[in-house]
Design a protein around this motif. Structure first.
Motif, mmCIF file in Angstrom:
data_model
loop_
_atom_site.group_PDB
_atom_site.id
_atom_site.type_symbol
_atom_site.label_atom_id
_atom_site.label_comp_id
_atom_site.label_asym_id
_atom_site.label_seq_id
_atom_site.Cartn_x
_atom_site.Cartn_y
_atom_site.Cartn_z
ATOM 1 N N VAL A 231 -10.057 7.495 5.640
ATOM 2 C CA VAL A 231 -11.255 6.766 5.467
ATOM 3 C C VAL A 231 -11.320 5.396 6.073
ATOM 4 O O VAL A 231 -12.498 4.824 6.764
ATOM 5 N N GLU A 232 -10.238 4.663 6.100
ATOM 6 C CA GLU A 232 -10.026 3.402 7.055
ATOM 7 C C GLU A 232 -10.229 3.503 8.452
ATOM 8 O O GLU A 232 -11.097 2.579 9.035
ATOM 9 N N ASP A 233 -9.979 4.664 9.003
ATOM 10 C CA ASP A 233 -10.036 4.858 10.364
ATOM 11 C C ASP A 233 -11.326 5.312 10.582
ATOM 12 O O ASP A 233 -11.903 4.742 11.626
ATOM 13 N N SER B 292 0.865 -1.083 0.042
ATOM 14 C CA SER B 292 0.195 -0.058 0.196
ATOM 15 C C SER B 292 0.677 1.492 0.075
ATOM 16 O O SER B 292 0.505 2.443 -0.645
ATOM 17 N N GLU B 293 1.976 1.171 0.657
ATOM 18 C CA GLU B 293 3.176 2.377 0.599
ATOM 19 C C GLU B 293 4.005 2.374 -0.581
ATOM 20 O O GLU B 293 4.928 3.234 -0.646
ATOM 21 N N GLU C 180 -2.704 11.164 -0.815
ATOM 22 C CA GLU C 180 -3.614 10.105 -1.293
ATOM 23 C C GLU C 180 -3.650 9.057 -0.021
ATOM 24 O O GLU C 180 -4.617 8.492 0.263
ATOM 25 N N LEU C 181 -2.431 8.714 0.458
ATOM 26 C CA LEU C 181 -2.350 7.708 1.197
ATOM 27 C C LEU C 181 -2.959 8.242 2.653
ATOM 28 O O LEU C 181 -3.431 7.433 3.462
ATOM 29 N N ASP D 124 -5.360 10.238 3.066
ATOM 30 C CA ASP D 124 -6.813 10.362 2.600
ATOM 31 C C ASP D 124 -7.206 8.935 2.849
ATOM 32 O O ASP D 124 -8.271 8.641 3.516
ATOM 33 N N CYS D 125 -6.789 8.121 2.243
ATOM 34 C CA CYS D 125 -7.039 6.375 2.568
ATOM 35 C C CYS D 125 -7.031 6.116 3.803
ATOM 36 O O CYS D 125 -7.997 5.280 4.283
ATOM 37 N N GLU D 126 -5.863 6.361 4.623
ATOM 38 C CA GLU D 126 -5.989 6.042 6.067
ATOM 39 C C GLU D 126 -7.103 6.712 6.819
ATOM 40 O O GLU D 126 -7.642 6.168 7.709
#
Length: 82
Positions: free
Chosen positions: A77-79, A24-25, A70-71, A73-75
């Motif tokens: 959303v996941e949190d 993912s990174e 972007e990463l 933002d994804c984190e």
């Protein structure tokens, strides 16, 4: 002679979660490597660095920032979903 001590490795393979985290990174890692390449080229050119060399560094810096955002933002959303 190996610089990696086997006791530190412990014979353990990375877990699926570890590999997923790296995957993912990976876009950020690739963007940072591109930035490093551009910076090295600019440093090696010294006073002869062209406008294109400096533009390449700026573009690479922007790409790193975009991927980090972007990463993040994804984190977020996941949190929020967890």
């Amino acid at each position: 002679m190996s610089i990696i001590h086997l006791s530190a490795v412990g014979g353990q393979e990375p877990s699926a979660a570890d590999l997923a985290g790296i995957e993912s990174e990976w876009p950020l890692i690739a963007a940072e490597l591109d930035l490093l390449d551009a910076q090295i080229a600019c440093v090696n050119a010294g006073p002869y660095a062209s406008v294109l060399d400096r533009r390449r560094v700026r573009r690479a810096e922007r790409r790193v920032l975009v991927v980090r955002r972007e990463l993040a933002d994804c984190e977020a959303v996941e949190d929020g979903a967890a």
